[in-house]
Design a protein around this motif. Structure first.
Motif, short mmCIF file in Angstrom:
data_model
loop_
_atom_site.label_atom_id
_atom_site.label_comp_id
_atom_site.label_asym_id
_atom_site.label_seq_id
_atom_site.Cartn_x
_atom_site.Cartn_y
_atom_site.Cartn_z
N ILE A 94 38.42 13.01 18.62
CA ILE A 94 38.71 11.60 18.91
C ILE A 94 37.82 11.11 20.04
O ILE A 94 37.21 10.03 19.96
CB ILE A 94 40.20 11.42 19.28
CG1 ILE A 94 41.10 11.73 18.09
CG2 ILE A 94 40.46 10.00 19.78
CD1 ILE A 94 42.58 11.75 18.42
N ILE A 95 37.71 11.91 21.10
CA ILE A 95 36.87 11.54 22.23
C ILE A 95 35.40 11.48 21.80
O ILE A 95 34.66 10.56 22.18
CB ILE A 95 37.07 12.54 23.39
CG1 ILE A 95 38.50 12.44 23.92
CG2 ILE A 95 36.05 12.29 24.50
CD1 ILE A 95 38.88 13.55 24.88
N ASN A 96 34.97 12.45 20.99
CA ASN A 96 33.58 12.48 20.53
C ASN A 96 33.21 11.22 19.75
O ASN A 96 32.05 10.81 19.72
CB ASN A 96 33.33 13.71 19.66
CG ASN A 96 33.37 15.01 20.44
OD1 ASN A 96 33.39 15.01 21.67
ND2 ASN A 96 33.39 16.13 19.75
N ALA A 97 34.21 10.60 19.10
CA ALA A 97 33.96 9.38 18.33
C ALA A 97 33.79 8.16 19.23
O ALA A 97 33.40 7.08 18.75
CB ALA A 97 35.10 9.15 17.34
N GLY A 98 34.10 8.31 20.53
CA GLY A 98 33.85 7.23 21.47
C GLY A 98 35.08 6.68 22.18
O GLY A 98 34.96 5.80 23.04
N PHE A 99 36.26 7.16 21.85
CA PHE A 99 37.49 6.63 22.44
C PHE A 99 37.66 7.15 23.87
O PHE A 99 37.70 8.36 24.10
CB PHE A 99 38.69 6.99 21.59
CG PHE A 99 38.70 6.31 20.24
CD1 PHE A 99 39.25 5.05 20.09
CD2 PHE A 99 38.15 6.93 19.13
CE1 PHE A 99 39.23 4.40 18.87
CE2 PHE A 99 38.13 6.30 17.88
CZ PHE A 99 38.67 5.03 17.76
N GLY A 100 37.80 6.23 24.82
CA GLY A 100 37.85 6.61 26.22
C GLY A 100 39.23 6.91 26.75
O GLY A 100 39.36 7.45 27.86
N GLN A 101 40.26 6.56 26.01
CA GLN A 101 41.63 6.84 26.46
C GLN A 101 42.49 7.20 25.26
O GLN A 101 42.47 6.52 24.25
CB GLN A 101 42.22 5.62 27.17
CG GLN A 101 43.62 5.84 27.74
CD GLN A 101 44.01 4.76 28.73
OE1 GLN A 101 43.20 4.35 29.57
NE2 GLN A 101 45.23 4.28 28.65
N VAL A 102 43.23 8.29 25.40
CA VAL A 102 44.13 8.78 24.34
C VAL A 102 45.51 8.97 24.95
O VAL A 102 45.65 9.58 26.01
CB VAL A 102 43.63 10.11 23.75
CG1 VAL A 102 44.54 10.57 22.61
CG2 VAL A 102 42.18 9.99 23.27
N ALA A 127 35.32 9.61 9.64
CA ALA A 127 36.44 8.68 9.56
C ALA A 127 36.78 8.10 10.93
O ALA A 127 37.07 6.90 11.06
CB ALA A 127 37.66 9.39 8.97
N LEU A 128 36.73 8.92 11.96
CA LEU A 128 37.03 8.44 13.30
C LEU A 128 35.96 7.44 13.78
O LEU A 128 36.29 6.43 14.42
CB LEU A 128 37.11 9.61 14.28
CG LEU A 128 38.33 10.53 14.11
CD1 LEU A 128 38.17 11.79 14.94
CD2 LEU A 128 39.62 9.80 14.48
N LYS A 129 34.71 7.71 13.47
CA LYS A 129 33.64 6.79 13.87
C LYS A 129 33.74 5.47 13.11
O LYS A 129 33.44 4.40 13.67
CB LYS A 129 32.28 7.45 13.64
CG LYS A 129 31.98 8.56 14.65
CD LYS A 129 30.59 9.15 14.45
CE LYS A 129 30.29 10.19 15.53
NZ LYS A 129 28.95 10.80 15.35
N GLU A 130 34.18 5.52 11.86
CA GLU A 130 34.40 4.29 11.10
C GLU A 130 35.53 3.46 11.70
O GLU A 130 35.45 2.24 11.81
CB GLU A 130 34.72 4.61 9.63
CG GLU A 130 33.55 4.54 8.70
CD GLU A 130 33.00 3.13 8.56
OE1 GLU A 130 33.48 2.36 7.72
OE2 GLU A 130 32.07 2.78 9.31
N ALA A 131 36.60 4.13 12.09
CA ALA A 131 37.71 3.43 12.74
C ALA A 131 37.24 2.79 14.04
O ALA A 131 37.58 1.63 14.33
CB ALA A 131 38.86 4.40 13.00
N PHE A 132 36.46 3.52 14.81
CA PHE A 132 35.92 3.00 16.07
C PHE A 132 35.07 1.76 15.81
O PHE A 132 35.17 0.76 16.53
CB PHE A 132 35.10 4.09 16.75
CG PHE A 132 34.61 3.74 18.13
CD1 PHE A 132 35.39 3.99 19.25
CD2 PHE A 132 33.36 3.16 18.31
CE1 PHE A 132 34.95 3.67 20.53
CE2 PHE A 132 32.91 2.82 19.58
CZ PHE A 132 33.70 3.08 20.69
N ARG A 133 34.24 1.81 14.79
CA ARG A 133 33.37 0.68 14.44
C ARG A 133 34.19 -0.57 14.10
O ARG A 133 33.86 -1.69 14.52
CB ARG A 133 32.49 1.05 13.24
CG ARG A 133 31.58 -0.07 12.76
CD ARG A 133 30.93 0.25 11.42
NE ARG A 133 31.89 0.35 10.33
CZ ARG A 133 32.44 -0.69 9.71
NH1 ARG A 133 32.16 -1.93 10.09
NH2 ARG A 133 33.29 -0.51 8.71
#
Length: 322
Positions: free
Chosen positions: A209-217, A156-162
């Motif tokens: 979240i970070i593993n999905a590619g997000f660089g800032q949280v 789900a997180l990777k889909e959101a990132f996409r």
């Protein structure tokens, strides 16, 4: 029946007969000038916090909302993006789509500024969003992703990132656990659907979240949510669940790791006119400067006697340096 099928049946039932007290329906709703929230929406507020942060919503962003529920947050997002199709609400449960549609029609009658065309409700799920790559400014979900098993949460997180544009924001509110939830509760599919047994610890949640590619949280809020007591849940000691509101940015992960802001500040207490760590952080004497947790740890290690690091406030609203 799988846990996802159990969740679908559960939300089918509560779409038809709202359950007052489920999740945080007793919490105070975000108040916005000129916005009237219909009572049926309030009764179906099956969230644990909020994903609607006004400071994030300038310039009428296109919002993809995953899990429409009763339509409350879709309506709140439309308040900031008053144009047809500005809010795309994805919902797999037909009864919930129907309930949200009815509620939004009531909202249109009670709010002169709102038109039902502002919110487009679509069939779909978090694992296969019916959206093109890099096509929306914001993806939001409230108290949905926590019911997923870790593997499904990753999907789900990777889909959101996409789906997000570069620089876009994933705005979430989910329960987290102050310690690992025991297997006998994790395996209870109805408790998982009720947002009581699928929560990860804070560390596990942020790392996915970070593993999905997000660089800032950035953490917007962290507050008590529910207590799982020893008698009711067959536990040795009480287990506290917390509600975590976060905003994650689709930006590159720095070489030294993602930046996670929890409200820490660095304060220079030395005798020089300023402190420069040669990595983009200039501290003036006595003045707190917001920093990410990674930078806070580096500064504390480099100048333990001259730089004070304050505790996390768990209420960070931007403006820092990492």
């Amino acid at each position: 029946m799988t846990y996802l099928e159990t969740a679908a049946q559960f939300y089918h039932d509560v779409a038809q007969t709202p359950q007052i007290g489920l999740c945080c329906v007793q919490s105070t709703l975000l108040q916005l000038p000129g916005l009237k929230i219909p009572l049926p929406m309030q009764e179906m507020n099956y969230g644990c916090g909020t994903t609607v942060h006004p400071a994030e919503l300038a310039n009428q962003p296109t919002v993809l909302y995953v899990g429409v529920g009763g339509g409350l947050e879709a309506l709140q997002f439309a308040y900031f993006s008053r144009r047809p199709g500005a809010v795309i609400a994805i919902e797999p449960v037909a009864a919930m789509r129907e309930a949200a549609t009815r509620n939004l029609e009531i909202a249109a009658q009670e709010n002169s500024w709102f038109d039902t065309s502002f919110v487009k409700i679509c069939e779909g799920d978090a694992f296969s969003l019916p959206i093109a790559d890099a096509s929306v400014d914001v993806v939001a979900q409230n108290c949905l992703f926590n019911i997923f098993e870790p593997e499904d949460l990753t999907r789900a997180l990777k889909e959101a990132f996409r789906a997000l544009k570069l620089g876009g924001r994933l705005q979430m509110s989910d329960p987290i656990a102050t310690r690992s939830i025991p297997p006998h509760l994790q395996q209870d599919e109805r408790l998982r659907a009720m947002c009581l047994s699928g929560a990860l610890t804070y560390e596990e949640y942020i790392q996915l979240i970070i593993n999905a590619g997000f660089g800032q949280v950035e953490i917007r809020a962290r507050r008590p949510y529910r207590l799982l007591d020893t008698a009711t849940y067959n536990l040795d000691t009480n287990l506290l669940l917390e509600s975590l509101d976060s905003v994650s940015f689709k930006v590159a992960i720095p070489e030294d790791g993602a930046c996670v802001f929890t409200g820490k500040t660095a304060i220079y207490a030395g005798t020089e006119t300023f402190f420069d760590d040669r990595a983009g952080h200039i501290l003036q004497p006595g003045i707190p400067a917001a920093v990410c947790d990674k930078t806070a740890a580096k500064l504390a290690a480099s100048m333990p006697n001259e730089i004070i690091i304050t505790d996390s406030t768990w209420n960070y609203d931007g403006g820092g340096c990492c």
